[in-house]
Motif scaffolding. Sequence first.
Motif, PDB file in Angstrom:
ATOM      1  N   GLU A 269      38.411  35.805  42.153  1.00 36.34           N
ATOM      2  CA  GLU A 269      37.811  35.799  40.817  1.00 36.34           C
ATOM      3  C   GLU A 269      38.441  34.716  39.944  1.00 36.34           C
ATOM      4  O   GLU A 269      37.738  34.040  39.175  1.00 36.34           O
ATOM      5  N   GLU A 270      39.767  34.544  40.060  1.00 34.21           N
ATOM      6  CA  GLU A 270      40.423  33.482  39.299  1.00 34.21           C
ATOM      7  C   GLU A 270      39.939  32.114  39.739  1.00 34.21           C
ATOM      8  O   GLU A 270      39.730  31.214  38.916  1.00 34.21           O
ATOM      9  N   GLN A 271      39.772  31.949  41.054  1.00 35.69           N
ATOM     10  CA  GLN A 271      39.279  30.674  41.581  1.00 35.69           C
ATOM     11  C   GLN A 271      37.906  30.342  40.998  1.00 35.69           C
ATOM     12  O   GLN A 271      37.651  29.227  40.541  1.00 35.69           O
ATOM     13  N   VAL A 272      37.018  31.346  40.998  1.00 40.03           N
ATOM     14  CA  VAL A 272      35.668  31.136  40.482  1.00 40.03           C
ATOM     15  C   VAL A 272      35.715  30.827  38.987  1.00 40.03           C
ATOM     16  O   VAL A 272      35.059  29.890  38.504  1.00 40.03           O
TER      17      VAL A 272
ATOM     18  N   TYR B  76      43.119  33.277  47.576  1.00 41.42           N
ATOM     19  CA  TYR B  76      43.923  34.182  48.407  1.00 41.42           C
ATOM     20  C   TYR B  76      43.322  35.578  48.364  1.00 41.42           C
ATOM     21  O   TYR B  76      43.294  36.223  47.322  1.00 41.42           O
ATOM     22  N   ASP B  77      42.842  36.041  49.509  1.00 38.19           N
ATOM     23  CA  ASP B  77      42.343  37.421  49.596  1.00 38.19           C
ATOM     24  C   ASP B  77      42.150  37.824  51.060  1.00 38.19           C
ATOM     25  O   ASP B  77      41.031  37.969  51.550  1.00 38.19           O
ATOM     26  N   PRO B  78      43.245  38.019  51.789  1.00 41.61           N
ATOM     27  CA  PRO B  78      43.128  38.468  53.187  1.00 41.61           C
ATOM     28  C   PRO B  78      42.440  39.822  53.322  1.00 41.61           C
ATOM     29  O   PRO B  78      41.849  40.118  54.356  1.00 41.61           O
ATOM     30  N   LYS B  79      42.515  40.641  52.257  1.00 45.99           N
ATOM     31  CA  LYS B  79      41.886  41.961  52.313  1.00 45.99           C
ATOM     32  C   LYS B  79      40.365  41.822  52.400  1.00 45.99           C
ATOM     33  O   LYS B  79      39.708  42.477  53.206  1.00 45.99           O
ATOM     34  N   LEU B  80      39.781  40.980  51.549  1.00 45.34           N
ATOM     35  CA  LEU B  80      38.336  40.773  51.611  1.00 45.34           C
ATOM     36  C   LEU B  80      37.940  40.114  52.922  1.00 45.34           C
ATOM     37  O   LEU B  80      36.901  40.443  53.505  1.00 45.34           O
ATOM     38  N   ALA B  81      38.766  39.178  53.412  1.00 41.34           N
ATOM     39  CA  ALA B  81      38.472  38.549  54.695  1.00 41.34           C
ATOM     40  C   ALA B  81      38.401  39.598  55.805  1.00 41.34           C
ATOM     41  O   ALA B  81      37.498  39.568  56.650  1.00 41.34           O
ATOM     42  N   ALA B  82      39.330  40.558  55.785  1.00 42.28           N
ATOM     43  CA  ALA B  82      39.323  41.611  56.801  1.00 42.28           C
ATOM     44  C   ALA B  82      38.072  42.468  56.694  1.00 42.28           C
ATOM     45  O   ALA B  82      37.494  42.886  57.716  1.00 42.28           O
ATOM     46  N   HIS B  83      37.663  42.738  55.460  1.00 42.76           N
ATOM     47  CA  HIS B  83      36.453  43.544  55.262  1.00 42.76           C
ATOM     48  C   HIS B  83      35.215  42.823  55.791  1.00 42.76           C
ATOM     49  O   HIS B  83      34.379  43.414  56.479  1.00 42.76           O
ATOM     50  N   LEU B  84      35.106  41.542  55.516  1.00 45.36           N
ATOM     51  CA  LEU B  84      33.914  40.796  55.928  1.00 45.36           C
ATOM     52  C   LEU B  84      33.902  40.526  57.429  1.00 45.36           C
ATOM     53  O   LEU B  84      32.839  40.507  58.051  1.00 45.36           O
TER      54      LEU B  84
ATOM     55  N   LYS C 262      29.117  30.587  37.890  1.00 42.37           N
ATOM     56  CA  LYS C 262      30.230  31.529  37.846  1.00 42.37           C
ATOM     57  C   LYS C 262      29.729  32.969  37.906  1.00 42.37           C
ATOM     58  O   LYS C 262      30.261  33.790  38.678  1.00 42.37           O
ATOM     59  N   GLU C 263      28.716  33.276  37.141  1.00 39.39           N
ATOM     60  CA  GLU C 263      28.198  34.645  37.116  1.00 39.39           C
ATOM     61  C   GLU C 263      27.680  35.061  38.484  1.00 39.39           C
ATOM     62  O   GLU C 263      27.936  36.175  38.953  1.00 39.39           O
ATOM     63  N   LYS C 264      26.953  34.169  39.138  1.00 40.46           N
ATOM     64  CA  LYS C 264      26.394  34.502  40.455  1.00 40.46           C
ATOM     65  C   LYS C 264      27.486  34.679  41.493  1.00 40.46           C
ATOM     66  O   LYS C 264      27.403  35.571  42.345  1.00 40.46           O
ATOM     67  N   LEU C 265      28.512  33.838  41.432  1.00 39.38           N
ATOM     68  CA  LEU C 265      29.602  33.967  42.396  1.00 39.38           C
ATOM     69  C   LEU C 265      30.401  35.247  42.166  1.00 39.38           C
ATOM     70  O   LEU C 265      30.815  35.904  43.132  1.00 39.38           O
ATOM     71  N   LEU C 266      30.618  35.609  40.920  1.00 39.04           N
ATOM     72  CA  LEU C 266      31.330  36.861  40.641  1.00 39.04           C
ATOM     73  C   LEU C 266      30.520  38.056  41.117  1.00 39.04           C
ATOM     74  O   LEU C 266      31.070  39.037  41.654  1.00 39.04           O
ATOM     75  N   GLU C 267      29.208  38.004  40.942  1.00 43.35           N
ATOM     76  CA  GLU C 267      28.345  39.070  41.469  1.00 43.35           C
ATOM     77  C   GLU C 267      28.403  39.095  42.992  1.00 43.35           C
ATOM     78  O   GLU C 267      28.415  40.172  43.611  1.00 43.35           O
ATOM     79  N   SER C 268      28.441  37.925  43.613  1.00 40.53           N
ATOM     80  CA  SER C 268      28.522  37.853  45.065  1.00 40.53           C
ATOM     81  C   SER C 268      29.824  38.449  45.575  1.00 40.53           C
ATOM     82  O   SER C 268      29.854  39.138  46.602  1.00 40.53           O
ATOM     83  N   LEU C 269      30.917  38.201  44.843  1.00 42.89           N
ATOM     84  CA  LEU C 269      32.195  38.790  45.239  1.00 42.89           C
ATOM     85  C   LEU C 269      32.155  40.310  45.158  1.00 42.89           C
ATOM     86  O   LEU C 269      32.659  41.006  46.042  1.00 42.89           O
ATOM     87  N   GLN C 270      31.577  40.802  44.090  1.00 44.13           N
ATOM     88  CA  GLN C 270      31.459  42.256  43.946  1.00 44.13           C
ATOM     89  C   GLN C 270      30.620  42.836  45.073  1.00 44.13           C
ATOM     90  O   GLN C 270      30.954  43.879  45.648  1.00 44.13           O
ATOM     91  N   ALA C 271      29.536  42.159  45.408  1.00 45.26           N
ATOM     92  CA  ALA C 271      28.686  42.623  46.508  1.00 45.26           C
ATOM     93  C   ALA C 271      29.432  42.559  47.830  1.00 45.26           C
ATOM     94  O   ALA C 271      29.334  43.470  48.665  1.00 45.26           O
ATOM     95  N   ALA C 272      30.222  41.500  48.026  1.00 47.53           N
ATOM     96  CA  ALA C 272      30.945  41.342  49.289  1.00 47.53           C
ATOM     97  C   ALA C 272      31.995  42.428  49.473  1.00 47.53           C
ATOM     98  O   ALA C 272      32.223  42.914  50.580  1.00 47.53           O
TER      99      ALA C 272
END
Length: 819
Positions: free
Chosen positions: A481-484, A535-543, A493-503
Amino acid sequence: MIKVLFDEFHGQLSCLQSQGDNTPKEAWTILCGQVKQLFGDDAISFKKELLTRQVLQDFQLLILASPKSPFPKSPFSPEEVKAIVSFVKQGNSLLIASDQESLVIKDDSINLVLESLGLRFEELLNHPPEQVFNLLPHYISSEVSQLKIREPVYIKTLSNSPYPVDIIATLPDTGKTLLAAVEVHGSNQSGRVVVLGNYLIFSDKYIDIDNNRKLASNILCWLAHQNSLDCRDARIATEVTYRQSAKFSIAIANPKSQRLENITCVLESDTDVLIQEPSKKIRFLPGNGQTQLQWTVIPQQIGQQILRLTIDIPEPSNPETSKISSLFFAPVAQFQCVPDAEFDFVFLNPQGKAQEIVETGVTFEVKAIARWKNHANAVTLRMQLECPLTHIKVEQISKERWYLTVLDPGDWLITLHISDINQKITRLVHAYPSAKTQIEKIQREVVTPLAAEIHYQVSQIRQEFDSEEIREIPFELLTLEEQVNRLYNYSTKEKLLESLQAARTENKRFSPLVEKLLQWIAPTYSPLHGCCIPYDPKLAAHLVKEHQFFEQQLAYNFQGIEGDEHYGQTWLEGNIAALLLHEKYGHGFFYKHTKVGQQLAILYRHGLLRKVDGEGLKSPYPRLLHQEYKSDIEALHHSSIILNEGFATWMELTILRRLKGSVSQTVYRRKDFLFNYDEYLTFLQKDSAYFQRFEPFYPSRYQEGYEYLEEIQTSFGAECGSKCVVQAVIKAADVDFGIIEHSGRVEFLLPSGKIKEDLLNEDDDNNVTSPTERLKTIWNLLRKHVNEIRAEQQRLQCHRHCLHPECPVNFVINKYLEW
């Protein structure tokens, strides 16, 4: 005719109530009016003397209510208590009422009378309610469903109570008794007692609120033995399973000696309860007789259920008319309809697995679970999630699912409230510090020592790498989120933040979402912000769970995959080292120390370089400027990609080999990732005028430029090769396109279209302006003159001193290309 005695001796008649017009009225006025209306004007008497047997013998109803006299107290004497009990045992009636002020402040001697009957008034220590809804079936509660009260006391049944007590009304929340009736069996007929914990029900201020007046009338009628029936002992289970049968029963009694016939009892519900044979008829009820009625009820809704009962009693007929009196109880009974199920709720991580520990700032799911038993059909229930809102953000996404984000670390109680059945389940969630804390640890323990070692190594190549401009380039690990938020604006920015939430909540495979994240969120050098590393290994593991194909890209873009041993500490250290070299010293050098890079940096800082920044440009300037030079900017940017990315890749792979320990082994996997997993140029070529004119050799943006530079390095050996590569990059990018910054604004010194025209029409090597094509030309030239250059390097001892005024590389380029 019934005679009613109002006791004045113990002080209650002197209490005055005030109406809105300030006209004083005695507290007895309303109750006296009720008595006169029911029993006639001559029914009332008042006495200011001891209540002896002689005084009471001429009356059938005694009223003792709430002494509040300002005069000295007149407590009930033992003789009076005996006389009153004897009065009731002889078949007469008694009404006793009190309230908070009378009991606590004025005189509680009325309890001397009550205790002889097995009861007692007690002070209510809880917050006093103002309304009562809990009434149980009795003649007194007929057509009474709600009462208005103020500062009540409650009635306590003593353990040695000699008489059965019918509780008629209870106080909300506490369930303590407000209204009760007692029948004292005597030789002829039973005496009757009504005890009320709030005398103000009878006052002029409250009598006409809710059902207070009806209650007063019912009490007097019952005490006067004028009730046609008695109803009591209504029974049903407090909880009934959904769509399963239960029994409701009630006792119906004939209080008179005369036989009653054709009594009709109709049970109803306003909550869709199925009632088998709702109407029941009692053919006859003998004098002083009693019968038990029973119904089978099957609830059809979850939650609180209410039953109503209507009883029609025909009075003895006469030749001309037949009159029917009715009793109505709403409710006659209440019960909770519960589903045949057990309920629970769980916290789910992005992989859909249960967890008790969560990360602050990371949204997770709370899911309610119903385990239905005995093949019961699932029923939709109203559920609420209760938690400390100052520390937890809650978003309900369905009737049984919520998104929670814990804002502060610690242990927090989460409660699932199933409203329909008033059931609560509580769980504890432990929130540990967020990814920010992990990032801070990596910055401190990994980035800082690696940055020092790498800075030393690159400083051996050229002194520019030790410049203040390069040293001050930030290198930061950021949450996604900070990167975006840092790199993008507006709708992107809004679309990417929504995409992160969806991911973070995705549990099914949907490749376009992952492709979008990988395209936009990756390690990036920004001329405005420096090196931004997501940095987000947790989201990477989820995806990765549903997108194995993207494992490498997810790991490299988000710095690992949580829970995968392959991407442990050693892997992370190697990746951080590679990114320091690639972003800070590769791209950082290009944008800070080459002429083309500096001009591109100007465009970037003013929002002209990237398409995603275009919507934020102000009108008319610089929006019109951007529209005018759009094709020029695009051509310039595309012409520098292979040089820029090739140099960053060369920096990374070259210096990684020189680092100590296992970090040096990173070069092999990084080279494979950069060359074999990137297809950026394949997609870019479809819409790029530049790459359609100069077709790239590889799909990867990293490989072609790297190979030119690597061959240059190899040609001039370990001592001078690296210095020659840097000089070749500087000369390749040594083109002035007339892009300057003046007074905080961007200016183009060349006319619109000229930059693009020059970049796409290059037939003469001496007039090449494309940085990438210049690199190719330099590479080809240096290969041809390698021996000449090496001899000159040895003569000048270039391995010791760089940027010599007589640099052999510069000399050859100037001699043959006139650059």
